[in-house]
Design an enzyme around this catalytic site. Sequence first.
Site, PDB file in Angstrom:
ATOM      1  N   GLY A  64       0.802  -1.213   0.000  1.00 55.43           N
ATOM      2  CA  GLY A  64       0.000   0.000   0.000  1.00 55.43           C
ATOM      3  C   GLY A  64       0.839   1.270   0.000  1.00 55.43           C
ATOM      4  CB  SER A  65       3.831   2.318   1.928  1.00 54.83           C
ATOM      5  OG  SER A  65       3.279   2.024   3.186  1.00 54.83           O
ATOM      6  CG  ASN A  93      -5.309   3.572   8.887  1.00 55.07           C
ATOM      7  OD1 ASN A  93      -5.679   4.557   8.250  1.00 55.07           O
ATOM      8  ND2 ASN A  93      -4.284   3.609   9.701  1.00 55.07           N
ATOM      9  CD  GLN A 101      -7.375  -0.784   7.234  1.00 58.14           C
ATOM     10  OE1 GLN A 101      -8.211  -1.589   7.644  1.00 58.14           O
ATOM     11  NE2 GLN A 101      -6.097  -0.895   7.519  1.00 58.14           N
ATOM     12  CG  HIS A 109      -0.272  -6.696   4.715  1.00 52.44           C
ATOM     13  ND1 HIS A 109      -0.297  -6.270   6.021  1.00 52.44           N
ATOM     14  CD2 HIS A 109       0.023  -5.609   3.979  1.00 52.44           C
ATOM     15  CE1 HIS A 109       0.007  -4.982   6.059  1.00 52.44           C
ATOM     16  NE2 HIS A 109       0.202  -4.552   4.832  1.00 52.44           N
ATOM     17  CB  THR A 143      12.521 -10.114 -10.673  1.00 56.52           C
ATOM     18  OG1 THR A 143      13.647  -9.915 -11.525  1.00 56.52           O
ATOM     19  CG2 THR A 143      11.875 -11.461 -10.948  1.00 56.52           C
ATOM     20  CB  CYS A 184       2.473   3.568  11.026  1.00 57.37           C
ATOM     21  SG  CYS A 184       1.685   2.446   9.888  1.00 57.37           S
TER      22      CYS A 184
HETATM   23  C1  LIG Z   1      -1.815  -0.594   5.879  1.00 56.69           C
HETATM   24  C2  LIG Z   1      -2.171   0.647   5.160  1.00 56.69           C
HETATM   25  C3  LIG Z   1      -1.284   1.255   4.254  1.00 56.69           C
HETATM   26  C4  LIG Z   1       0.116   0.737   4.036  1.00 56.69           C
HETATM   27  O1  LIG Z   1       0.130  -0.486   3.385  1.00 56.69           O
HETATM   28  P1  LIG Z   1       1.461  -1.391   3.407  1.00 56.69           P
HETATM   29  O2  LIG Z   1       1.125  -2.541   2.532  1.00 56.69           O
HETATM   30  O3  LIG Z   1       1.658  -1.787   4.828  1.00 56.69           O
HETATM   31  O4  LIG Z   1       2.569  -0.563   2.875  1.00 56.69           O
HETATM   32  C5  LIG Z   1      -1.705   2.379   3.582  1.00 56.69           C
HETATM   33  N1  LIG Z   1      -2.926   2.896   3.784  1.00 56.69           N
HETATM   34  C6  LIG Z   1      -3.810   2.339   4.641  1.00 56.69           C
HETATM   35  C7  LIG Z   1      -5.158   2.944   4.795  1.00 56.69           C
HETATM   36  C8  LIG Z   1      -3.464   1.210   5.363  1.00 56.69           C
HETATM   37  O5  LIG Z   1      -4.327   0.674   6.222  1.00 56.69           O
END
Ligand SMILES: *Cc1c(COP(=O)(O)O)cnc(C)c1O
Length: 395
Positions: free
Chosen positions: A70-71, A151, A179, A201, A237, A324
């Site tokens: 996500g990041s 989140n 989320q 995840h 890759t 975080c």
């Molecule tokens: C967990 C989360 C992220 C970050 O995702 P990662 O896969 O851990 O980098 C970004 N935005 C929201 C809303 C999240 O809950």
Amino acid sequence: MYVYADNAATTAMSPAALAATIAAMQECYGNPSSLHSIGQEAAEKLEAARATMAAGINAQPREIYFTSGGSEADNQAIFSAALLGKKKGKMHIITTSIEHHAVLHTLKRLEKEGWEITLLPVDKDGMISAQQVADAIREDTCLVTIMFANNEIGTIQPVAEIGAICREKGVLFHCDAVQAAGHLPIDVEAMQIDMLSLAAHKFHGPKGVGLLYVRKGIILHNLIEGGAQERGKRAGTEYLPGIIGMAAAFQDCLEHMEESTAYVQKLRDKLIQGLSGIPHSILNGHPEKRLPGNVNMCFEGIEGESLLLWLDQNGIAASSGSACTSGSLDPSHVLLALGRPHEVAHGSLRLTLSEYNTEEEVDHIIATVPKVVEYLRGISPVWEKLEKGELPHVI
Ligand SMILES: *Cc1c(COP(=O)(O)O)cnc(C)c1O
């Protein structure tokens, strides 16, 4: 009994995702860029996963770019829109005060480099309105980035209305749906979303893999330079076992979404009901428009961190906010944005459920949390002052 109630931080893998990931690690080791048949077999699997993910959000496969999560997807979307805007002399970006740090910190960096950022305030339930977005859009706005669901407090934003406003005004709309994905229906066409981030995840897929959806015609900026993978926009890759596992997890979620939502929501409502009797407590987030598994409450007179440690000792894995921020002592920016005073925001507890939780587990939480809160208040100097009337109760 040990209850995992921190599913907003990450989830356990589903049996389907686990089996698909392991099988891919064992059997599908080829590099999708290789021309021999082992590579081509891997390439076929990669494209099948892309098609599954695309179909699940009503996108085209060529609009999907796999990322490390996500990041990375948030960073790539925001930097891309910012650079596209700069070329046209448009350097204004709109977001909300309750975004994930992957969005807020990226915008902070852009702000240092000359972009102007508007942080829309949220209401007491953590909602923003499409009207607020409409009012904030200017001639030089190049991007609106607003999350699908929060989140920490679970509040679900009016994404389709925001999408309609952005489309009408010709401004790109990026949505952090990390989320929401796998838990709520997503349709990038109907919701008029131009870019969307998700991460495996958070819906029972493997860690370290996600994707960025980018509407056809939008030019992506490369965060990582190198080979020509992902149509030349994301070198390296591909993490094929992860990507295959993500597709299996997503497919599984899509097939069971209605029943999972009903089940998890029932557990959530029971939990909220069961904890609402704790004196001087308050539910954070929208009472109805919230993620099916999200419970977030503040308890006056206690420290969220101590609560977490005591709950862990009593067989409950919870969180005080986002994973975080839990490394720092600052109260959650989301709870502060709701108008919670610092001392109240410090006493927060987030319990996030999934379809793997049971009613017995919820009963265990309901039996345990009030006892731990009472114990911690008993040894809290702040609570003593509140009880003696030397400090006013705020909630
Ligand atoms: C967990 C989360 C992220 C970050 O995702 P990662 O896969 O851990 O980098 C970004 N935005 C929201 C809303 C999240 O809950």
